[in-house]
Design a protein around this motif. Sequence first.
Motif, mmCIF file in Angstrom:
data_model
loop_
_atom_site.group_PDB
_atom_site.id
_atom_site.type_symbol
_atom_site.label_atom_id
_atom_site.label_comp_id
_atom_site.label_asym_id
_atom_site.label_seq_id
_atom_site.Cartn_x
_atom_site.Cartn_y
_atom_site.Cartn_z
ATOM 1 N N ARG A 92 -13.109 -51.463 34.659
ATOM 2 C CA ARG A 92 -13.155 -52.919 34.760
ATOM 3 C C ARG A 92 -11.907 -53.455 35.449
ATOM 4 N NH1 ARG A 92 -15.992 -56.023 29.787
ATOM 5 N NH2 ARG A 92 -17.699 -54.582 29.360
ATOM 6 N N ALA A 93 -10.757 -52.875 35.116
ATOM 7 C CA ALA A 93 -9.511 -53.316 35.732
ATOM 8 C C ALA A 93 -9.528 -53.061 37.235
ATOM 9 C CB ALA A 93 -8.320 -52.608 35.085
ATOM 10 N N ARG A 94 -10.028 -51.878 37.653
ATOM 11 C CA ARG A 94 -10.091 -51.566 39.096
ATOM 12 C C ARG A 94 -11.082 -52.481 39.806
ATOM 13 N NH1 ARG A 94 -10.272 -51.790 43.516
ATOM 14 N NH2 ARG A 94 -9.984 -50.236 45.155
ATOM 15 N N LYS A 95 -12.168 -52.812 39.144
ATOM 16 C CA LYS A 95 -13.163 -53.712 39.735
ATOM 17 C C LYS A 95 -12.568 -55.095 39.949
ATOM 18 C CE LYS A 95 -17.914 -55.333 39.057
ATOM 19 N NZ LYS A 95 -19.094 -55.307 38.161
ATOM 20 N N PHE A 96 -11.726 -55.530 39.023
ATOM 21 C CA PHE A 96 -11.064 -56.831 39.166
ATOM 22 C C PHE A 96 -10.158 -56.849 40.395
ATOM 23 C CE2 PHE A 96 -7.516 -59.727 37.932
ATOM 24 C CZ PHE A 96 -8.233 -60.912 37.968
ATOM 25 N N ALA A 97 -9.392 -55.760 40.601
ATOM 26 C CA ALA A 97 -8.669 -55.484 41.854
ATOM 27 C C ALA A 97 -7.785 -56.621 42.331
ATOM 28 C CB ALA A 97 -9.661 -55.088 42.947
ATOM 29 N N GLN A 98 -6.865 -57.086 41.485
ATOM 30 C CA GLN A 98 -5.848 -58.033 41.927
ATOM 31 C C GLN A 98 -4.508 -57.296 42.006
ATOM 32 O OE1 GLN A 98 -6.217 -61.292 42.959
ATOM 33 N NE2 GLN A 98 -8.401 -60.796 42.922
ATOM 34 N N ASP A 103 -2.140 -62.577 37.628
ATOM 35 C CA ASP A 103 -3.353 -62.849 38.411
ATOM 36 C C ASP A 103 -4.561 -62.909 37.491
ATOM 37 O OD1 ASP A 103 -2.394 -63.067 41.009
ATOM 38 O OD2 ASP A 103 -2.519 -60.922 41.398
ATOM 39 N N LEU A 104 -4.642 -61.928 36.619
ATOM 40 C CA LEU A 104 -5.749 -61.855 35.658
ATOM 41 C C LEU A 104 -5.734 -63.061 34.721
ATOM 42 C CD1 LEU A 104 -6.736 -58.686 33.639
ATOM 43 C CD2 LEU A 104 -6.279 -60.820 32.440
ATOM 44 N N LEU A 105 -4.542 -63.450 34.250
ATOM 45 C CA LEU A 105 -4.435 -64.551 33.302
ATOM 46 C C LEU A 105 -4.869 -65.875 33.922
ATOM 47 C CD1 LEU A 105 -1.020 -63.677 31.579
ATOM 48 C CD2 LEU A 105 -3.334 -63.245 30.724
ATOM 49 N N GLU A 106 -4.500 -66.108 35.175
ATOM 50 C CA GLU A 106 -4.908 -67.363 35.805
ATOM 51 C C GLU A 106 -6.408 -67.367 36.103
ATOM 52 O OE1 GLU A 106 -3.937 -70.420 39.482
ATOM 53 O OE2 GLU A 106 -2.766 -68.583 39.291
ATOM 54 N N THR A 107 -6.935 -66.239 36.565
ATOM 55 C CA THR A 107 -8.362 -66.165 36.878
ATOM 56 C C THR A 107 -9.208 -66.413 35.634
ATOM 57 O OG1 THR A 107 -7.922 -64.581 38.644
ATOM 58 C CG2 THR A 107 -10.182 -64.709 37.842
ATOM 59 N N ARG A 108 -8.811 -65.826 34.520
ATOM 60 C CA ARG A 108 -9.595 -65.927 33.281
ATOM 61 C C ARG A 108 -9.256 -67.180 32.486
ATOM 62 N NH1 ARG A 108 -12.016 -66.503 29.250
ATOM 63 N NH2 ARG A 108 -12.987 -64.926 27.907
ATOM 64 N N TYR A 109 -7.984 -67.649 32.589
ATOM 65 C CA TYR A 109 -7.553 -68.788 31.776
ATOM 66 C C TYR A 109 -7.100 -69.942 32.674
ATOM 67 C CZ TYR A 109 -7.727 -65.095 28.235
ATOM 68 O OH TYR A 109 -8.143 -64.066 27.426
ATOM 69 N N ASN A 110 -5.780 -70.059 32.927
ATOM 70 C CA ASN A 110 -5.291 -71.143 33.783
ATOM 71 C C ASN A 110 -3.884 -70.834 34.290
ATOM 72 O OD1 ASN A 110 -3.571 -71.625 31.594
ATOM 73 N ND2 ASN A 110 -4.722 -73.416 30.874
ATOM 74 N N GLN A 111 -3.305 -71.783 35.045
ATOM 75 C CA GLN A 111 -1.991 -71.559 35.641
ATOM 76 C C GLN A 111 -0.890 -71.461 34.587
ATOM 77 O OE1 GLN A 111 -0.786 -73.912 39.026
ATOM 78 N NE2 GLN A 111 -2.904 -74.271 39.659
ATOM 79 N N LEU A 433 -6.869 -58.287 26.457
ATOM 80 C CA LEU A 433 -8.089 -57.659 25.945
ATOM 81 C C LEU A 433 -9.213 -58.681 25.796
ATOM 82 C CD1 LEU A 433 -6.667 -55.194 23.269
ATOM 83 C CD2 LEU A 433 -7.334 -54.729 25.630
ATOM 84 N N SER A 434 -8.860 -59.884 25.383
ATOM 85 C CA SER A 434 -9.878 -60.931 25.267
ATOM 86 C C SER A 434 -10.476 -61.278 26.628
ATOM 87 C CB SER A 434 -9.265 -62.187 24.634
ATOM 88 O OG SER A 434 -8.872 -61.939 23.304
ATOM 89 N N ALA A 435 -9.678 -61.189 27.679
ATOM 90 C CA ALA A 435 -10.191 -61.471 29.014
ATOM 91 C C ALA A 435 -11.351 -60.549 29.369
ATOM 92 C CB ALA A 435 -9.068 -61.327 30.043
ATOM 93 N N ARG A 501 -17.785 -69.266 35.972
ATOM 94 C CA ARG A 501 -16.896 -68.890 37.085
ATOM 95 C C ARG A 501 -15.701 -68.099 36.577
ATOM 96 N NH1 ARG A 501 -12.259 -70.746 38.618
ATOM 97 N NH2 ARG A 501 -12.407 -72.545 37.228
ATOM 98 N N GLN A 502 -15.150 -68.466 35.423
ATOM 99 C CA GLN A 502 -14.015 -67.751 34.838
ATOM 100 C C GLN A 502 -14.429 -66.376 34.328
ATOM 101 O OE1 GLN A 502 -13.047 -71.179 32.227
ATOM 102 N NE2 GLN A 502 -10.910 -70.786 32.801
ATOM 103 N N LEU A 503 -15.662 -66.271 33.833
ATOM 104 C CA LEU A 503 -16.110 -65.011 33.227
ATOM 105 C C LEU A 503 -16.607 -64.001 34.238
ATOM 106 C CD1 LEU A 503 -18.044 -66.460 30.151
ATOM 107 C CD2 LEU A 503 -15.767 -65.431 30.157
ATOM 108 N N LYS A 504 -17.118 -64.451 35.371
ATOM 109 C CA LYS A 504 -17.787 -63.566 36.307
ATOM 110 C C LYS A 504 -16.942 -62.393 36.797
ATOM 111 C CE LYS A 504 -20.591 -63.563 40.517
ATOM 112 N NZ LYS A 504 -21.143 -64.390 41.620
ATOM 113 N N PRO A 505 -15.626 -62.585 37.150
ATOM 114 C CA PRO A 505 -14.833 -61.432 37.644
ATOM 115 C C PRO A 505 -14.639 -60.335 36.599
ATOM 116 C CG PRO A 505 -13.788 -63.521 38.221
ATOM 117 C CD PRO A 505 -14.880 -63.852 37.264
#
Length: 509
Positions: A92-98, A103-111, A433-435, A501-505
């Motif tokens: 899953r981490a490799r699929k996210f590929a940032q 990067d992960l925190l902003e994509t899933r949550y916010n700035q 982990l919640s992400a 949109r937040q969950l899809k990646p």
Amino acid sequence: MNLYALVLGLITLTLLAVSLGRLGKVKTKADYLVAGRSLPAVVLVFTLLSSWIGSGSLLGGAENAYRHGFSALWQAGGGWAGLLLIYFIAPRARKFAQYTIPDLLETRYNQAARVLGVIAILLTYTAITSYQFIGGGDILHLIFPDVISPIFGRYILAAFVILFTAIAGMASVAYMDLFIGLLATVTMCLALPVLIHHGGGWHVIHAALPASHFQVFGDFSFIQCLELFLPTCLLLLGNQSMYQKFFSARSEKDARNAVVGWIVGTVILESVIVALAVTGSALFPTGEVHDRPREILAYIGLHGFEPAPVTTIVLGSSGAVQSVTHLATVGVSTQSLFLFQLLGALLMGAIFAKIISTANNWLFSPATNLVNDIFVRYLRPDASNKQILIVSRLMVVLLGLWSLFQSLGTESVLKKALYAYTIYSAALTPVILSAFFWRRATASAAVASIATGTIVTVCWDFLKPHLPAMLAERDAIFPALVASLLCLAVVSLFTRPPSDRQLKPFGEA
């Protein structure tokens, strides 16, 4: 002593050659930060192994084993448990590929989660880098006691690490780790049986130590074992350096296969490290190393493979009985003596290289945060690859100097390690982990969780004098983790769920 200096010199030159060899292949931001996403599984295995097993195991874990025996494996066991869970996270981490955890925190949550994540990572990773400098300085002092003090050794080690890390980024770190991982694994696995034989066999080692050294809990309570287990487990589950390696993998399959090799290598190597330290506590129960037990593995490399001392009773010229101590070289060939000394020198060199490797990894990772998550994200989003590479190398230098400054005020590597592990475990691992695994986690909850976990950990020692005795005697991991998890759960349930949109990646939409 010249042999030890020669081995360290050759290892240092080899690492420099590997770094310079990767320099010409670094052209872009992706090349520097994630090795162009090109690392095969075999390289990933050793760079993951080398980044995880550093001074925390070689100094802090070994110190624990010297004092308390095999119950020190509770600290390592936390990592093993984390690795079993990581097997399912890696693809899953490799699929996210940032590029980074923020990067992960902003994509899933916010700035806000991104910025707070950067702060927590900087506190954790520079602290971990700082005690790598302590370990390297101790080794240089042991080899050159009349020339290099432990403090001066930290300056030298910091210079090595900053140079190696700045040259070629992730590619440099990963391919250096391949060499270091092979060297350390082979050398330590060879050294253990030789050292046990040199000490008279396992029955002699066992008889020389308290029974508690060989018990599951030893002289620890169950709560103390958990205080070793949990920070290590949770740090590993959320470790940005690990995720960054997964982002650098050639494919999702390479990421998952690398975890299998990482699990096997970590279990073997950390068990060998503890066994070496326990054996060392039987062979060297007194003297300098008793007062500075974090040096036990390096001390073994320096003194553990010398011919054993033998005491002979003789009559003096006046007829009085005297005892004379000499080295038992009878029946030992010159070639065998040299091989023993070479093994000791290689063990010392492997420990030194592992410390450099770990420092490289933990220094490089927060530098990428400042570049990717602050400089590019907020200050210069249109920066060219050349500008990003220049700023990246500058951040390595600045963070290296900050880590060096922290090392000058640190005495206990084990205490510093648990402090660093706890910041990350409480502040970041729950939201990471919640992400991936809890679609109900919200942005507001993540911000509250990161902030609370960080603040409780940093302030815990200041709060202890004002707390009841039952709490004051505990480390920060339980209060910080409970507070962080409560914020994550309660605030999530009282705020709006994340969007598709937040969950899809993360494969959850």
